[in-house]
Design an enzyme around this catalytic site. Structure first.
Site, PDB file in Angstrom:
ATOM      1  N   HIS A   1      43.905   9.338  48.331  1.00  0.00           N
ATOM      2  CA  HIS A   1      43.957  10.719  48.790  1.00  0.00           C
ATOM      3  C   HIS A   1      42.863  11.522  48.078  1.00  0.00           C
ATOM      4  CE1 HIS A   1      46.710  10.758  45.213  1.00  0.00           C
ATOM      5  NE2 HIS A   1      45.909  11.767  44.917  1.00  0.00           N
TER       6      HIS A   1
HETATM    7  C1  T46 Z   1      46.141  11.662  41.603  1.00  0.00           C
HETATM    8  C2  T46 Z   1      46.333  10.292  41.061  1.00  0.00           C
HETATM    9  C3  T46 Z   1      45.366   9.969  39.958  1.00  0.00           C
HETATM   10  C4  T46 Z   1      55.409  14.861  41.606  1.00  0.00           C
HETATM   11  O1  T46 Z   1      56.551  15.198  41.980  1.00  0.00           O
HETATM   12  N1  T46 Z   1      54.745  15.635  40.689  1.00  0.00           N
HETATM   13  C5  T46 Z   1      53.506  15.306  40.260  1.00  0.00           C
HETATM   14  O2  T46 Z   1      52.935  16.041  39.429  1.00  0.00           O
HETATM   15  C6  T46 Z   1      52.876  14.116  40.782  1.00  0.00           C
HETATM   16  C7  T46 Z   1      51.485  13.735  40.328  1.00  0.00           C
HETATM   17  C8  T46 Z   1      53.577  13.357  41.679  1.00  0.00           C
HETATM   18  N2  T46 Z   1      54.813  13.720  42.072  1.00  0.00           N
HETATM   19  C9  T46 Z   1      55.570  12.854  42.985  1.00  0.00           C
HETATM   20  C10 T46 Z   1      55.026  12.725  44.404  1.00  0.00           C
HETATM   21  C11 T46 Z   1      55.430  11.303  44.797  1.00  0.00           C
HETATM   22  O3  T46 Z   1      56.741  11.325  45.300  1.00  0.00           O
HETATM   23  O4  T46 Z   1      55.541  11.526  42.439  1.00  0.00           O
HETATM   24  C12 T46 Z   1      55.452  10.551  43.466  1.00  0.00           C
HETATM   25  C13 T46 Z   1      54.226   9.655  43.275  1.00  0.00           C
HETATM   26  O5  T46 Z   1      53.048  10.448  43.498  1.00  0.00           O
HETATM   27  P1  T46 Z   1      51.760   9.879  44.265  1.00  0.00           P
HETATM   28  O6  T46 Z   1      52.195   8.938  45.333  1.00  0.00           O
HETATM   29  O7  T46 Z   1      50.906  11.024  44.686  1.00  0.00           O
HETATM   30  O8  T46 Z   1      51.077   9.051  43.070  1.00  0.00           O
HETATM   31  P2  T46 Z   1      49.628   8.397  42.993  1.00  0.00           P
HETATM   32  O9  T46 Z   1      49.654   7.488  41.827  1.00  0.00           O
HETATM   33  O10 T46 Z   1      49.223   7.807  44.308  1.00  0.00           O
HETATM   34  O11 T46 Z   1      48.625   9.641  42.713  1.00  0.00           O
HETATM   35  C14 T46 Z   1      48.719  10.384  41.512  1.00  0.00           C
HETATM   36  C15 T46 Z   1      48.626  11.899  41.785  1.00  0.00           C
HETATM   37  O12 T46 Z   1      49.607  12.274  42.752  1.00  0.00           O
HETATM   38  C16 T46 Z   1      47.279  12.312  42.290  1.00  0.00           C
HETATM   39  O13 T46 Z   1      47.149  13.716  42.254  1.00  0.00           O
HETATM   40  O14 T46 Z   1      45.019  12.159  41.628  1.00  0.00           O
HETATM   41  O15 T46 Z   1      47.668  10.016  40.622  1.00  0.00           O
END
Ligand code: T46
Length: 133
Positions: free
Chosen positions: A50
Site C-alpha cells: 500500500h
Molecule cells: C506501513 C507498514 C510499514 C491499527 O489498528 N493501527 C495501526 O497503527 C496500524 C499500523 C495498523 N492497525 C491495524 C490495521 C490492520 O487491521 O492492524 C492491522 C494490520 O495492519 P496492516 O495490514 O496495515 O499492516 P502492514 O504490516 O501491512 O502495514 C503496516 C502499516 O499499516 C503501514 O502503515 O507503512 O506497516
C-alpha cells in the site's frame, strides 16, 4: 534521486551495551504521533502493499532483518533493513512492500500521524493513477 533515504541513529551507551534514542526534529524529521512494531511475521509472508496519501514514516529493524521495496510510480528500489542504528525514511505517496522477514525480525515504525485507514491506498493501479495525475 534515490527513493532510499536513511537517517542514522548514533549508538549511545558504554561497556554495558548500546542504546539508541529517537527524537522528533533531530534524527526523526517530523513530530512523532504514533509508534508501532511488526513482529512474528510468518515465513514467506509479505506485508505492506500500500501507499499513504499523507503519512510519513521512519522504519528501523531493531532486531533481525527484512527486505523493503519502495516504489513511487516511476522507479522501484529495494533495500535490506538489518541495523538498529539506521532508519529508512518513507515519504507519502510511496508504495511499500516488506518481504523476507527473518523469524526474529522486529520492525519498529515511527509515524507522523495517528492511524487512519482512509489515508491508505491499497490498490496499486489506483496508486499509479494518483501519482501520474
Ligand atoms: C506501513 C507498514 C510499514 C491499527 O489498528 N493501527 C495501526 O497503527 C496500524 C499500523 C495498523 N492497525 C491495524 C490495521 C490492520 O487491521 O492492524 C492491522 C494490520 O495492519 P496492516 O495490514 O496495515 O499492516 P502492514 O504490516 O501491512 O502495514 C503496516 C502499516 O499499516 C503501514 O502503515 O507503512 O506497516
Amino acid at each position: 534521486m534515490s527513493l532510499i533515504q536513511w537517517t542514522h541513529f548514533p549508538p549511545l551507551g558504554d561497556d554495558r551495551g548500546s542504546l539508541v534514542a529517537l527524537e522528533s526534529g533531530k534524527t526523526v524529521p517530523f513530530a512523532i504521533q504514533r509508534v508501532y512494531y511488526l513482529f512474528g511475521t510468518k515465513l514467506g509472508i509479505g506485508r505492506g502493499f500500500h501507499a499513504h496519501q499523507k503519512l510519513q514514516q521512519v522504519a528501523v529493524c531493531v532486531t533481525g532483518r527484512c527486505r523493503m521495496v519502495l516504489d513511487d510510480g516511476h522507479q522501484r528500489e529495494e533495500v535490506w533493513l538489518d541495523s538498529p542504528t539506521e532508519g529508512l525514511l518513507i515519504g507519502n505517496m510511496v508504495w511499500r512492500e516488506m518481504h523476507d522477514f527473518s523469524p526474529d525480525c522486529v520492525l519498529l515504525v515511527l509515524a507522523s500521524e495517528h492511524y487512519d485507514e482512509a489515508d491508505y491506498i491499497r490498490n496499486y493501479n489506483q496508486f499509479l493513477q494518483l501519482v501520474n495525475k
